[in-house]
Design a protein around this motif. Structure first.
Motif, mmCIF file in Angstrom:
data_model
loop_
_atom_site.group_PDB
_atom_site.id
_atom_site.type_symbol
_atom_site.label_atom_id
_atom_site.label_comp_id
_atom_site.label_asym_id
_atom_site.label_seq_id
_atom_site.Cartn_x
_atom_site.Cartn_y
_atom_site.Cartn_z
ATOM 1 N N ALA A 147 -0.533 6.392 -11.475
ATOM 2 C CA ALA A 147 0.954 5.806 -10.748
ATOM 3 C C ALA A 147 1.152 6.249 -9.169
ATOM 4 O O ALA A 147 1.254 4.683 -8.510
ATOM 5 N N ARG A 148 0.880 7.433 -8.325
ATOM 6 C CA ARG A 148 -0.115 7.091 -7.198
ATOM 7 C C ARG A 148 -0.189 5.923 -6.750
ATOM 8 O O ARG A 148 -0.302 4.937 -5.889
ATOM 9 N N VAL A 197 1.909 2.943 -6.919
ATOM 10 C CA VAL A 197 2.540 2.454 -5.758
ATOM 11 C C VAL A 197 1.817 1.941 -4.797
ATOM 12 O O VAL A 197 2.707 0.726 -3.993
ATOM 13 N N GLU A 198 0.238 2.908 -4.080
ATOM 14 C CA GLU A 198 -0.098 2.651 -2.781
ATOM 15 C C GLU A 198 -0.749 0.665 -3.682
ATOM 16 O O GLU A 198 -0.822 0.264 -2.070
ATOM 17 N N ILE A 258 0.904 -1.321 -4.300
ATOM 18 C CA ILE A 258 2.541 -1.805 -3.955
ATOM 19 C C ILE A 258 2.989 -1.932 -2.504
ATOM 20 O O ILE A 258 2.919 -3.180 -2.224
ATOM 21 N N ALA A 259 2.364 -1.151 -2.251
ATOM 22 C CA ALA A 259 2.660 -1.084 -0.350
ATOM 23 C C ALA A 259 1.752 -1.624 0.082
ATOM 24 O O ALA A 259 2.453 -1.856 1.312
#
Lengths: 135, 619
Positions: free
Chosen positions: A108-109, A112-113, A115-116
């Motif tokens: 999940a992280r 998220v990275e 997307i960032a």
């Protein structure tokens, strides 16, 4: 895990719901294989690269950025449920399930990275375009 | 397996917008019958429909449960209800069109639930923390989606999203969908009207249903969830629980795990301090103890409450509050990432210490805390994705503006403004019809008086020959004369006269054709009038030429005005044509799929079954 994911793909997310069983199975197996590699080696490079490609595939289907995150999390939840249901009790099972749970969070992280990073790129584009327009 | 003793609770609420509650419910543990009905129809007719159907079904099941097998009982009860509602709707004008949806669950001895439904009220099953919808909505859009004619994204914004394809009361009989579910301990079944799922996300419903709270608290929380989402409709829900036989892992986590976690909070805060949490940019400026309490202790509390309730709502809210304000102020992701990494490390250390003392509890806590951190990542990812959408939208707007500016600059460079003082503007001097080039003056300077005289006489004769009531023809003759007499030779006179003649009229046959008819009549009248003028052949030929050219210019200018007036309609027509073409494709696709389905099911028709089971299409 892949078989169970194919069974429940309609409830995972719209992207998987649209797939035929064979195509869905191929995608799930790809995700699980890369996660397996990460679990075994601790090196997230291959998994990160795969998730980037997966994100691009989903973007081409018109699915938003957080859609991949939802899909990956739903996938991880089912994987843990399968492990809890099918593996017999014992310390090794407990260790595996705990590892799967941590892997779930790490994956999940990574998403998220991604997307960032995408956001950073777009913001840079926006600043560049705004600067040109103002000059 | 011994028979499951259900725990049940039903609740209904009028909502925040509606004035009356037109939902109805059955909660009858004695007969194992549970139902939610959502009535529709104006002037309280929905209330009548749902209550009538409820009463008929309840009575029927009580009377026949011991004599009919479940599927037949459900079909017969629902058919009776549909017939009753239909009858009442036909009997009174103010109740015509009334109807109701229905979702019901009938429980029999062997732990099996039979779930029947008509319409878009739903039944869900929660098993092992995962929510599954047991029913498929009987709406126009859901039917199209099932046939592959619509994607989920298209369905979400469809104009017919809420239009039912089936309900009780539209006809005396109705087609019922029935599924059976074998319950296991720990399962939860939830029946609800669209007032719940229409105002609450599936994820939130799953969290609340999976909280482990008693059914009465779950039902109350679901109603509150719908109210927070807007409460735009009546909302009803029935929660049915098959209790777990023995404490499960989730029970252990909820009690011992949550306690063990809370006991580690000081350790958590100590590790957070050692790892530099107070120096993170998000909390910079706050005293260290306050920063630890604001972030570290808040996360501990959030995880504790979520462990207790087997939910993720609190961690979600924590992450949203933490990062939402930071991103809004233009904060960087790196600061959030750093903070979350610190919190993750703290949680990991605490869980490992619990495991050192109690391996099994530590394992359960490890899995639960990891899940809580996944929820946090989900919340953060959502915020970043939302920001990404905003930036994309800004990019598109900027790029569009830049492109328009570039286009304007290119157009200006290709067509520099003319310095000719006589130039009267772009479109007048740029005829779009070739024979109307302005470089051919209708009358040359120095034209003889003889020709001018003959021209005047021609027009006098033409006017005399025109019927008194033919006002438009007379106007056309006057315009023709002006254009023919205009010594300037440019197109402007023709356009001005055309505008006078066109005036204001609709762009259709009734508006435009009389004008063209008048132009034609004038042409014929003028051509025949020339023959009456006493002049040489050469003079008459010159007069004929000048009047013909003037007529051509006038007709051309009038045509230009018609085209100009019809331009918006053309755009709209093209738009509608595109939509029609798409719709035709969709219909063709749907027809193809329907034909395939009919072929598939044609071999399965059993003529001995009642009508309701034959699978006839009912829209």
């Amino acid at each position: 895990m892949a078989a169970r994911l194919v069974e429940v793909r309609s409830s995972l997310d719209p992207g998987f719901a649209r797939l035929e069983p064979r195509a869905a199975a191929a995608q799930f197996e790809a995700v699980l294989t890369h996660q397996e590699g990460f679990l075994a080696t601790g090196d997230a490079t291959a998994l990160r690269g795969f998730l980037r490609s997966f994100r691009a595939l989903r973007a081409a289907e018109g699915l938003g950025a957080e859609n991949l995150l939802h899909a990956v999390i739903a996938l991880g939840d089912v994987a843990i449920q399968v492990a809890q249901r099918d593996l017999g009790p014992g310390p090794r099972t407990a260790e595996l399930i705990a590892s799967l749970a941590r892997l779930h969070r790490a994956t999940a992280r990574l998403v998220v990275e991604i997307i960032a990073e995408e956001l950073d790129g777009r913001v840079a584009q926006l600043r560049s375009l705004a600067g040109r327009g103002g000059s | 397996m011994s028979a499951i003793v259900l725990k049940t609770h039903g609740m209904t609420h009028v909502g925040k917008v509606r004035e009356a509650n037109e939902d109805a419910m059955i909660v009858d543990p004695r007969w194992g019958l549970y139902a939610v009905l959502d009535g529709m129809g104006g002037a309280m007719a929905g209330d009548v429909a749902s209550n009538r159907a409820r009463d008929v079904i309840h009575e029927y099941v009580r009377a026949k449960k011991k004599t009919l097998e479940p599927r037949a009982l459900l079909e017969a009860a629902i058919t009776a209800a549909s017939s009753a509602v239909h009858g009442e709707a036909q009997a009174r004008r103010d109740r015509q069109g009334m109807g109701t949806t229905l979702v019901m669950a009938l429980f029999v001895d062997d732990n099996k639930a039979w779930v029947a439904h008509v319409g878009d009220s739903r039944a869900y099953l929660l098993r092992d923390g995962r929510l599954t919808q047991l029913t498929r909505d009987h709406t126009v859009v859901a039917e199209l989606m099932a046939q592959g004619a619509l994607s989920p994204a298209e369905a979400e914004n469809h104009a017919y999203k809420n239009v039912l394809s089936r309900n009780l009361g539209a006809r005396p009989e109705t087609r019922v969908d029935i599924v059976d579910v074998e319950l296991v301990p720990g399962d939860r079944v939830m029946l609800c009207s669209d007032g719940l799922y229409g105002y609450a996300s599936t994820e939130a419903i799953q969290y609340i249903l999976g909280s482990g709270d008693a059914p009465e608290h779950v039902a109350r929380d679901l109603i509150e969830l719908a109210m927070r989402g807007g409460g735009g409709d009546n909302v009803s829900t029935i929660v049915l629980e098959a209790p777990a036989a023995a404490p499960t892992a989730s029970t252990v986590v909820k009690t011992s795990g949550a306690t063990a976690w809370w006991q580690k909070r000081q350790r958590f805060l100590q590790i957070a301090k050692d790892r530099g949490l107070p120096k993170n940019p998000i909390v910079r400026g706050l005293p260290p103890e306050e920063a630890l309490e604001l972030v570290g202790l808040s996360l501990c509390q959030a995880v504790f409450h979520d462990l207790e309730k087997s939910t993720g709502v609190n961690v979600w809210t924590f992450a949203q509050n933490l990062a939402g304000g930071w991103f809004q102020r233009g904060g960087e992701w790196s600061a959030v990432r750093n903070l979350m990494d610190i919190l993750h490390t703290c949680a990991r250390v605490c869980v490992d210490e619990v495991r050192g003392a109690d391996a099994q509890l530590g394992f359960l806590l490890d899995v639960a805390v990891s899940r809580a951190l996944v929820v946090a990542e989900l919340a953060l990812g959502g915020l970043l994705a939302e920001r990404l959408r905003q930036v994309d939208s800004d990019l598109i707007a900027l790029q569009t503006a830049a492109q328009e500016m570039a286009d304007r600059e290119a157009a200006a460079a290709a067509n520099p403004p003319s310095e000719d003082p006589d130039s009267s503007g772009g479109w007048v001097d740029r005829p779009t019809i070739p024979f109307l080039r302005p470089d051919r003056p209708v009358t040359q300077s120095g034209v003889s008086d003889e020709v001018m005289d003959a021209l005047e006489k021609t027009m006098t004769i033409a006017r005399a020959r025109t019927a008194p009531k033919a006002e438009l023809v007379k106007q056309v003759l006057g315009s023709l004369e002006k254009v023919a007499m205009d010594a300037g030779g440019n197109f402007a006179t023709a356009v001005l006269e055309a505008r006078e003649l066109y005036g204001i009229r609709p762009v259709d046959d009734a508006g435009v054709m009389p004008l063209f008819d008048a132009l034609d009549t004038a042409r014929i009248t003028v051509a025949s009038s020339i023959q009456q003028v006493q002049a040489t052949d050469a003079t008459r030929a010159k007069v004929l030429l000048s009047l013909s050219t003037a007529h051509q210019r006038l007709v051309g200018a009038t045509t230009g005005l018609v085209l100009e007036a019809s331009l918006p309609y053309g755009d709209r027509l093209r738009e509608v044509q595109a939509i029609t073409s798409d719709l035709r494709d969709q219909v063709a696709k749907a027809e193809k799929q329907r034909a395939a389905l009919e072929r598939e099911y044609a071999t399965n028709i059993d003529s001995s079954l009642p009508w309701g089971s034959r699978g006839n299409t009912e829209w």
